[in-house]
Structure formats: structure tokens, C-alpha cells
Design an enzyme around this catalytic site. Sequence first.
Site, PDB file in Angstrom:
ATOM      1  N   THR A  26      -1.490   4.642   3.311  1.00 20.99           N
ATOM      2  CA  THR A  26      -2.186   5.378   2.394  1.00 20.99           C
ATOM      3  C   THR A  26      -2.303   6.785   2.714  1.00 20.99           C
ATOM      4  O   THR A  26      -2.274   7.569   1.971  1.00 20.99           O
ATOM      5  CB  THR A  26      -3.755   4.631   2.292  1.00 20.99           C
ATOM      6  OG1 THR A  26      -3.428   3.445   1.807  1.00 20.99           O
ATOM      7  CG2 THR A  26      -4.432   5.613   1.249  1.00 20.99           C
TER       8      THR A  26
ATOM      9  N   ASP B 219      -8.479  -4.232   3.518  1.00 22.43           N
ATOM     10  CA  ASP B 219      -7.116  -4.919   3.229  1.00 22.43           C
ATOM     11  C   ASP B 219      -6.780  -5.728   4.519  1.00 22.43           C
ATOM     12  O   ASP B 219      -6.651  -6.829   4.674  1.00 22.43           O
ATOM     13  CB  ASP B 219      -6.081  -3.976   3.105  1.00 22.43           C
ATOM     14  CG  ASP B 219      -4.748  -4.463   3.273  1.00 22.43           C
ATOM     15  OD1 ASP B 219      -4.169  -4.705   2.178  1.00 22.43           O
ATOM     16  OD2 ASP B 219      -4.188  -4.033   4.295  1.00 22.43           O
TER      17      ASP B 219
ATOM     18  N   ASP C  73      -5.868   0.318  -4.312  1.00 21.82           N
ATOM     19  CA  ASP C  73      -4.735   0.129  -4.440  1.00 21.82           C
ATOM     20  C   ASP C  73      -4.092  -1.072  -5.152  1.00 21.82           C
ATOM     21  O   ASP C  73      -3.114  -1.134  -5.862  1.00 21.82           O
ATOM     22  CB  ASP C  73      -3.800   0.623  -3.171  1.00 21.82           C
ATOM     23  CG  ASP C  73      -4.388  -0.085  -2.100  1.00 21.82           C
ATOM     24  OD1 ASP C  73      -5.348  -0.893  -2.099  1.00 21.82           O
ATOM     25  OD2 ASP C  73      -3.910   0.137  -0.786  1.00 21.82           O
ATOM     26  N   HIS C  74      -4.417  -2.440  -4.606  1.00 24.82           N
ATOM     27  CA  HIS C  74      -4.036  -3.303  -4.982  1.00 24.82           C
ATOM     28  C   HIS C  74      -5.170  -4.569  -4.668  1.00 24.82           C
ATOM     29  O   HIS C  74      -6.259  -4.149  -4.156  1.00 24.82           O
ATOM     30  CB  HIS C  74      -2.895  -3.706  -4.054  1.00 24.82           C
ATOM     31  CG  HIS C  74      -2.934  -3.828  -2.698  1.00 24.82           C
ATOM     32  ND1 HIS C  74      -3.567  -4.857  -1.886  1.00 24.82           N
ATOM     33  CD2 HIS C  74      -2.568  -2.979  -1.677  1.00 24.82           C
ATOM     34  CE1 HIS C  74      -3.562  -4.348  -0.673  1.00 24.82           C
ATOM     35  NE2 HIS C  74      -2.916  -3.476  -0.556  1.00 24.82           N
TER      36      HIS C  74
ATOM     37  N   ASP D 137     -17.838   5.233  18.109  1.00 19.06           N
ATOM     38  CA  ASP D 137     -17.292   5.719  17.049  1.00 19.06           C
ATOM     39  C   ASP D 137     -18.115   5.934  15.912  1.00 19.06           C
ATOM     40  O   ASP D 137     -18.837   5.210  15.681  1.00 19.06           O
ATOM     41  CB  ASP D 137     -16.323   4.321  16.676  1.00 19.06           C
ATOM     42  CG  ASP D 137     -15.146   4.430  17.597  1.00 19.06           C
ATOM     43  OD1 ASP D 137     -14.644   5.213  18.336  1.00 19.06           O
ATOM     44  OD2 ASP D 137     -14.699   3.034  17.729  1.00 19.06           O
TER      45      ASP D 137
ATOM     46  N   SER E  25       0.912  -1.176   0.090  1.00 16.90           N
ATOM     47  CA  SER E  25      -0.129   0.076  -0.011  1.00 16.90           C
ATOM     48  C   SER E  25       0.789   1.353  -0.005  1.00 16.90           C
ATOM     49  O   SER E  25       0.461   2.517  -0.298  1.00 16.90           O
ATOM     50  CB  SER E  25      -0.996  -0.005   1.037  1.00 16.90           C
ATOM     51  OG  SER E  25      -1.838  -1.085   1.144  1.00 16.90           O
TER      52      SER E  25
END
Length: 537
Positions: free
Chosen positions: A172, A334, A375-376, A303, A109
Site C-alpha cells: 500500500t 489484513d 482495499d479488499h 512505539d 493489496s
Amino acid sequence: MELTRVAILALLAFGSSSAKVEEENPEFWRSQAQKTLQSVLDRKLNTNVAKNILFFLGDGMGITTYTAARILKGQLQNQTGEETVMTMDTFPNVGLAKTYSVDFQIPDSAATATAYLCGVKTNLNVIGVSAAARNGVCKSQKGNEVTSILKWAKDAGKSVGIVTTTRVQHATPATSYAHSASRKWYSDADMPDAAKRDGCTDIASQLLKNTDIDVIIGGGRKYMTPKGTKDPEYPRDYSSRGKRKDGRNLINEWQSMKIGKVAHYVWNKTDFDAVDPETTDYLMALFEPGDLRFEAERDPNMDPSIVETTEKAIRILQKNPKGFFLLVEGGRIDQAHHAGRAFMALHETVAFDYAIAKGLELTKEQETLTIVMADHSHPVTFNGYPFRGQSILGKSPLWATDMLPYTTLMYGNGPGHKITNGKRPDIRNVNTKTKDYVQLSAVPTESATHSGEDVAVLARGPMGHLFQGVQEQNYIAHAMAYAACVGADQRHCQGQTEASVLHSTFTNDRNAAGVARGSVALLGSLLSVLLALAVLV
């Protein structure tokens, strides 16, 4: 043999299909296709300059994850799932990005973020530096720093922000503001002494130093406070306490830097909800010592969701008449895949899609370039011959040659490798749809790796058509910058300025011609009146 098995399965499916009756009528599909075709034919290119850039990054959200999450989203709404339309699916411009890094066939990443945010491909594990830098070698960092589109946007006068479900020092988000020979230098406690002696600084400290970021939302409290500082939410948990060896309290420093501005630091949902976007200049919200909780385990009283954090960020940033750049990362997709937990990964992706919907709701397409990409990818497979509408987290009805069932989703490698005495587990009586279930993997690894196939890039808004085709991943930063006229390439706004001048000149000429015609008409009318008077006299 395989064809026979599939034929038998097809007969079974005929009697248990969840397909809707209308789908058996060819006109259903023809009509649907014609409507889609017409909508594509009716599209008009949006060549405006992008006032805003809304960049959604699904970390590890490969095509398999994207597809499986679409099905899950529908099934959570009591639909069969396959035909569900994700918010992501509505983006008219679709392309692919090649994800390899300079030194590895399959990236991480850090290297990918440097590509799509900074416009430069680099090596594994480094952030905000070119491939001339070496992983973990501080001296190689100097002089090889590369800046990101977040900085280009800030330099252009726009407001900027980052929203993530990980720690804000993670690869990231960190790449948007930091330069580091190691993505793991979260705080100074994570750095080797040699790196400190050579003048390198940790990522958390660069969050304050490098770019004046208006909105910072995520986790990562423990990297901001002195070693041993009790966490406000988990005071008895030693692993949650501050880590910094230099004694700095970066949260306090951030607050002191914002004197004279309306700046809020919050760490819980109550205080977060109390933040008024209309009167707020700066917001730092850190909801956990490290990464945020998975959406399926999030305490909604403590949260906020990624939908709520995205909305708050946009409402704060969009007050700037020059526009904004916002990075929103679904970062724990991820991390769930690394753990072999498909349930968690897909639920994170569904939440991410809802955040995208909120972003579109709060912005205008004519002035906001919205990008969604990964990203991947990860080595997760979507396999077997499950019936239409079968749970995406369930088992294939077609068993393997060892006469045991297997799940529709599995991993090429990861912690789910469970072979005992040459046999894999019998999961006939195992509930594979729970959040804690770890899918089987072919190869044993402590953590599932990434995978190297191209990832989808979805775009809508000004210059969205630039993101079509198969491109190198670093192209994305340049295309975004061109669309918004930030960074070095100003051709698009120059073209718009020239077009505006031509339009203004044309309008003025047309107005002048209109005045002239009006004057001639007026003179004609006066002459007519005079002639009429002469006749009367």
C-alpha cells in the site's frame, strides 16, 4: 426446524436481553429516525476545492470487519456494542468500490493500491505499473509506469506523507511512490539477478529517489541498511539485521539529502516525541525492522500508536499553505485476518477508527477531503444468532448439528481448520476472546486468502459527494484529484476561479453602483443646502 430453533432462541433472548428499556418503546425508534432524517435534509453540498486530502486505508477492512469492530469498540466501553457510532459512521457520503484486478477476480493489496492511488487497474502483485506489466518480469515494467496521487499532489506544491502500521516498503505505501514488477522487491536482496541486470531497482531505494516525501512513518529498517547491520532495538536478533547487498545505507543517504533542512530520522518513541512539528521539514520514523507490532502487543514506551503517528504527520504537513496529501494505512488489519486472528484484526480496526477521529479533529472539514476505505475484504463471517450485547469474540448460543458450539466470527479458509477424526474441536471450555485465539476455518490454508466483495468508501469534506454510488476502484484516485485540483484534470479549480471572478465582478459592480448612488445623494444634499441658503438670503 430452523424456525423452531430460532423461536426457542428468541424466548431465551427475551429473558436475557441486554437491550435498553427505552428501545421497547416505538417512539424511541421514531424519534431517532426523525432526528437522522432532519440531519440528512439539512446537509449542504461542499463544492470547495480541497486544500488537503486525508486518505485512510484500512487494509483488509471489509464490511464484516467494519461491523464487528464497531461492536467491539462499544463493548470495550462497556456498552452492548451494536448501537455504537464509529467515527467512520459519521461520514455522510458512502459508496462501494469494485475490487477485482485485471487478471484476478479477487485482488491483492498491490493491484488495489495501484487502482485507488494511481487511477489504473492492474495485475496481481505489481505496484505502480499498468496491466501491461507482468508479475516479476522486470523488462515488462519499463514504459508501463503509472504515477500516484501522492506525486500529483507533490507536483502541485503540496506537502505529502505516508503513515502505516506495516513496513513503509509494503504494497500500500509503496504504491504511492514506487514502480515495481514485484511487490516483494523490498530491498535489492529480494530481487533476482536478472531484474537487477535489466535495470530494475528495489522499492526501498525508490523511497528516496522518486518523490520528495515530507513525512515517512512506519516500519522497515532492515530494508534500508547494509547486510548484517545490527538493528538498534534488537542488536542480537539476526533476522532484524540489515538486508541490503549493495552496501547502501539508505537512512544515511536520506539524511544527507536533507542537509539545509530540518530533517529528523527516529526509530523509537522517545525521539519521536521530541520531534517538534512546527520546526520540522522532514521526518522519517521507522519503528521496527519489519512491520510494526499489533496494537494489542505494542510497547507504548517504544512505539507510538497510529493515533500519535497520524497526529505528528498532520501537524508537520499542514504548515504548507498549499495544503497536503497524507496516506494513513491501518495495514495490520489484513495481516491479522491472514493469520485467522479476529481479535487482532478488530483491535487494529478500532485503533484505526481512533486515528480517523484524530485526523478530523486536526483539520477543517471545509477545506479537507477525508476518505476512508478498504482495499479488499477477507473471508471472515459474522454468523449464528448471538444475543444482543454478546461478545463479538464469543460463541453463538445456538449450537451446530454436531452438538458443539461455534464462534460468532469464523473464516471461509485459513490456518484455523482443525478437523480430527471427522470432528471439529470442542470449544465449550476454550476462551475464544484472547488475542492468540485462531478462529475455525472451513478450508485449510496456510494463510487466509482475501475475498472479492465490494468494499465501502466513506467521504466527507470538499466534493465528498463524488464518492457515492457503486464505482470501479480506480475511480477513487480520479475523484480525489478532481476535488483537490491535482493531476491532469483541473476543471474544478477552473470553475472555482471563474466563480471567484464572477463574484469579484459582481462585488465591484455593486460597489460602483453604491458609490454612484452615494454621489447622487451627496449632490442632492448639497442642492438642498444651497436652496436653504438662498431662502435665508
